[in-house]
Design a protein around this motif. Structure first.
Motif: not given
Lengths: 100, 417
Positions: A45-46, A49, A74-75, B240-241, B243, B253-257, B303-306
């Motif tokens: 899970f981790i 990101n 990713t930006v 989204g930010h 993490s 954390l178990p997160l993807e953005s 995944t992306s922060y765009s």
């Protein structure tokens, strides 16, 4: 629309041909039964990101069908490189945006 | 700050609307607070509001890197519903709907909550069976939801095509009549004003760069663009930010953005009376009070922060919408945008204490956080104030990914949260 270079077909093709397959270089432990709950959580899970350069897997789904690895920012969503599955993880310092 | 009522409206109308006071003051951060909330979206501002209103904690700051409500609060399709399969989710989202119903009165701010109903279309046998199961589960949990035949769907939503020759024929639908929409900006503004009225500082355009910890591991405060600010408790509500912020406190954390896109059409006269969602084609549509059709679907695949997302997804979304509503196939689309959503592996949120003393997190709302805003904010404030979860958010821990006690809405719905 992302343009993605398939390292097997050696062609740069539109995103619609590919499927994203998550973070790259996540390694399954050779002895899964020896793993603790915390290690299982990490493995399943981790994820990094990361906001920046991300190592990730893609599959050329509507082409050769093979999985490969990529480094993408990713930006900006721009690819730094793509490379065959099993190839060593490239050093970020060697890569520049838009390179193949 | 003036309370809004008929008298103040009349008084200000007579003076040419020149004497309205600001809705919340522009403030410089103090050197320390009891509680700092990172992220001034609906969830963060709401948490500050409920901390002040229900727990008497008013020495609070809400800090955001941009302007308030400028993230996902201002970028979603404003759909509100609570027809989730699992008991834990039904309780949490229905708690939110309960709060939505009186929110305008509570905040003294019109959030334009409109109970126009959400209709989820079934296009195949699997959809029919799955939705009927959802309806039964919802009704056992006291959540309204009922089955409509194709003809009843057409009656409820006249622009719908129920032609048997359609690419995606409508075989029925699940209708939650208590569901609907609200004005997203007003939710952020209303909570901000309500919190500021009770003494909360709202600090915009001030990025939190790190969470700092004491030698004993507990939270010391936050590093910001305007310097270090001390705090006994820090609540992170940064979508989204999350993490990126939590990593500075060594919490993973178990997160993807992912980018989640939405688009609106040119404004037209009222044509579309409700919200329609379709899981099979994966798109949803409603009409705003301005007259624009508001259209959305799932996240981009990567995944992306765009805050942009790609056009292939927009093409897919619009194709799906025009397939179900051929009436809209000549409409022009006006704008599209993206927000960055934090997605958990089980597609349920995390409202939880963390291994760091004094650090709390409210994240993982993925593609469906707007509907939960009041319920999420209310239970997050409780968790921060009492240092223990409210019974409603108790199952939404971050430990569930270790114990395996998931709330697997991903499996229950697969899409369209």
């Amino acid at each position: 629309m992302l343009l993605i270079h398939c390292p097997y077909c050696d062609e740069t093709l539109p995103e619609a041909e590919f499927t994203y397959a998550g973070q790259a270089h996540v390694i399954r432990h050779p002895e899964p039964s020896s793993q603790t709950d915390q290690e299982w959580e990490e493995f399943l899970f981790i994820r990094e990101n990361v906001k920046g350069d991300h190592f990730e897997r893609w599959r050329h789904f509507h082409g050769c069908g093979r999985y490969f690895n990529a480094v993408r920012n990713t930006v900006s969503d721009k690819f730094l490189t793509t490379y065959k599955a099993g190839a060593p993880r490239p050093q970020l310092s060697d890569l520049k945006e838009g390179g193949e | 700050m003036t309370r809004f009522n008929a008298f103040s409206l009349l008084k200000n109308a007579l003076s040419g609307n020149k004497n309205w006071t600001e809705q919340w003051p522009e403030v410089e951060p103090k050197s320390s607070y009891d509680v700092i909330i990172v992220g001034a979206g609906g969830h963060g501002l709401g948490a500050a509001y409920y901390l002040a209103k229900e727990h008497g904690i008013t020495n609070v700051a809400v800090i955001d890197k941009g302007w308030l409500g400028g993230g996902n609060t201002g970028r979603n399709t404003t759909i509100i519903r609570s027809n989730y399969l699992y008991d834990e989710s039904a309780r949490l989202y229905d708690h939110a709907v309960d709060l939505w119903e009186d929110l305008s009165q509570d905040l003294n701010y019109n959030v334009m909550y409109s109970r126009r109903g959400v209709l989820m279309l079934a296009h195949n046998v699997h959809d029919v069976q799955s939705f009927k199961r959802h309806i039964h589960a919802n009704r056992l949990n006291g959540v309204d939801n009922r089955w409509l035949t194709p003809e009843e769907c057409k009656e409820y939503c006249p622009p719908l095509s129920i032609s048997k020759n359609a690419r995606y024929p409508v075989m029925g639908g699940a209708l939650q009549e208590r569901a609907g929409t609200a004005r997203h900006d007003a939710v952020a503004w209303g909570y901000a004003r309500g919190a500021a009225m009770r003494g909360v500082d709202i600090i915009q355009n001030c990025p939190v760069t790190a969470i700092r910890r004491n030698a004993d591991g507990s939270v010391a405060g936050v590093e910001t663009a305007k310097g270090f600010i001390k705090a006994n408790k820090v609540g992170v509500s940064a979508a989204g930010h999350t993490s990126v912020v939590m990593q500075t406190a060594d919490v993973r954390l178990p997160l993807e953005s992912y980018p989640l896109q939405a688009l609106v059409s040119e404004p037209v006269k009222p044509i579309f009376p409700c919200v329609v969602m379709s899981n099979a084609v994966h798109a949803y549509i409603s009409q705003s009070d301005k007259g624009e059709l508001v259209i959305g679907s799932g996240t981009d695949q990567y995944t992306s922060y765009s805050q942009r997302g790609g056009l292939p997804l927009i093409e897919h979304t619009v194709a799906a919408i025009t397939e179900i509503f051929p009436i809209f196939n000549r409409m022009r689309m006006l704008r599209k945008w993206g927000g960055i959503v934090d997605v958990t592996p089980d597609r349920s949120a995390i409202i939880s204490k963390t291994p760091v003393d004094g650090l709390y997190v409210n994240c993982g709302w993925g593609t469906g956080g707007f509907k939960a805003t009041p319920g999420s904010a209310h239970t997050f404030a409780w968790t921060i104030a009492k240092n223990e979860p409210h019974p409603i958010n108790a199952p939404f821990t971050m430990e569930r990914f270790r114990t395996g006690r998931l709330i697997d809405e991903a499996a229950a719905a697969a899409v369209a949260h």
